[in-house]
Write an enzyme that holds these catalytic residues in place. Structure first.
Site, PDB file in Angstrom:
ATOM      1  N   CYS A 152     120.711   9.815  34.799  1.00  0.00           N
ATOM      2  CA  CYS A 152     120.156  11.039  34.208  1.00  0.00           C
ATOM      3  C   CYS A 152     121.171  11.772  33.342  1.00  0.00           C
ATOM      4  CB  CYS A 152     119.636  11.971  35.300  1.00  0.00           C
ATOM      5  SG  CYS A 152     118.256  11.286  36.230  1.00  0.00           S
ATOM      6  N   HIS A 153     122.382  11.980  33.867  1.00  0.00           N
ATOM      7  CA  HIS A 153     123.374  12.754  33.124  1.00  0.00           C
ATOM      8  C   HIS A 153     124.759  12.135  33.156  1.00  0.00           C
ATOM      9  CE1 HIS A 153     120.148  15.646  34.192  1.00  0.00           C
ATOM     10  NE2 HIS A 153     120.260  15.889  32.905  1.00  0.00           N
ATOM     11  N   GLY A 154     124.881  10.905  33.660  1.00  0.00           N
ATOM     12  CA  GLY A 154     126.124  10.151  33.557  1.00  0.00           C
ATOM     13  C   GLY A 154     127.162  10.392  34.632  1.00  0.00           C
TER      14      GLY A 154
END
Length: 188
Positions: A152-154
């Protein structure tokens, strides 16, 4: 002589030492107490957990088929849980990281049970916004630190499921668990 009417005073003490008024008071308070308990008991008992909630409060997992280096996904309280059998190399990599260099400092020993350091059990929910990280399934990306990767956001987690890179503020949560035998773990 006129016959006088004999009336008993309510305060008249009988042979056993109890006045009628006292008896009526005791009987009324006792009846009120019984009524109060019969009303309060159902109200209080309805606040306790129902049978389906109690059944979901813990889960047992057979870990005998998980080979070193493998992980499985399970479900605990309607959320994913990761159970990973760490290899000696993964344990060494996790122990080689200086704990004070971590965003959420925890050693591998703090995240596992003594004598079972190879078994890492964590909730499978990223601590950033609640996505499910990759790395527990066969062929999934484990990120640059060999643990878990949140697409999703690393956020990247190492082999001890500690946050190493990305926006996640904390390590993956370790739930309460206990080994009931060498091959079964009870989570919750």
């Amino acid at each position: 002589m006129a016959e006088e009417a004999v009336t008993e005073s309510p305060d008249l003490v009988h042979a056993d030492g109890v006045r009628r008024r006292d008896f009526i008071n005791i009987a009324a308070v006792s009846a009120a107490g019984v009524a109060g308990v019969s009303i309060l008991y159902p109200l209080i008992s309805q606040m306790s957990a129902s049978a389906d909630v109690l059944a979901a409060s813990s889960t047992e997992v057979d870990i005998s088929s998980i080979k070193p280096g493998q992980a499985i996904k399970g479900v605990f309280r309607k959320q994913p849980v990761f159970i990973r059998n760490l290899t000696p190399k993964e344990i060494a990599e996790a122990n080689a990281v200086p704990v004070d260099s971590l965003r959420d400092p925890q050693s591998l020993a703090e995240r596992t049970k003594e004598g079972k350091e190879n078994w890492l059990i964590t909730m499978g929910v990223c601590t950033h916004l609640g996505c499910v990280p990759l790395g527990a399934g066969e062929g999934e990306s484990k990120g640059e630190f060999g643990g878990y990767f949140c697409p999703c956001h690393g956020s990247s987690y190492d082999t001890a499921a500690r946050i190493r890179k990305g926006p996640a503020p904390k390590n993956l949560e370790v739930p309460e668990y206990a080994f009931t035998s060498d091959t079964v773990v009870k989570i919750g």
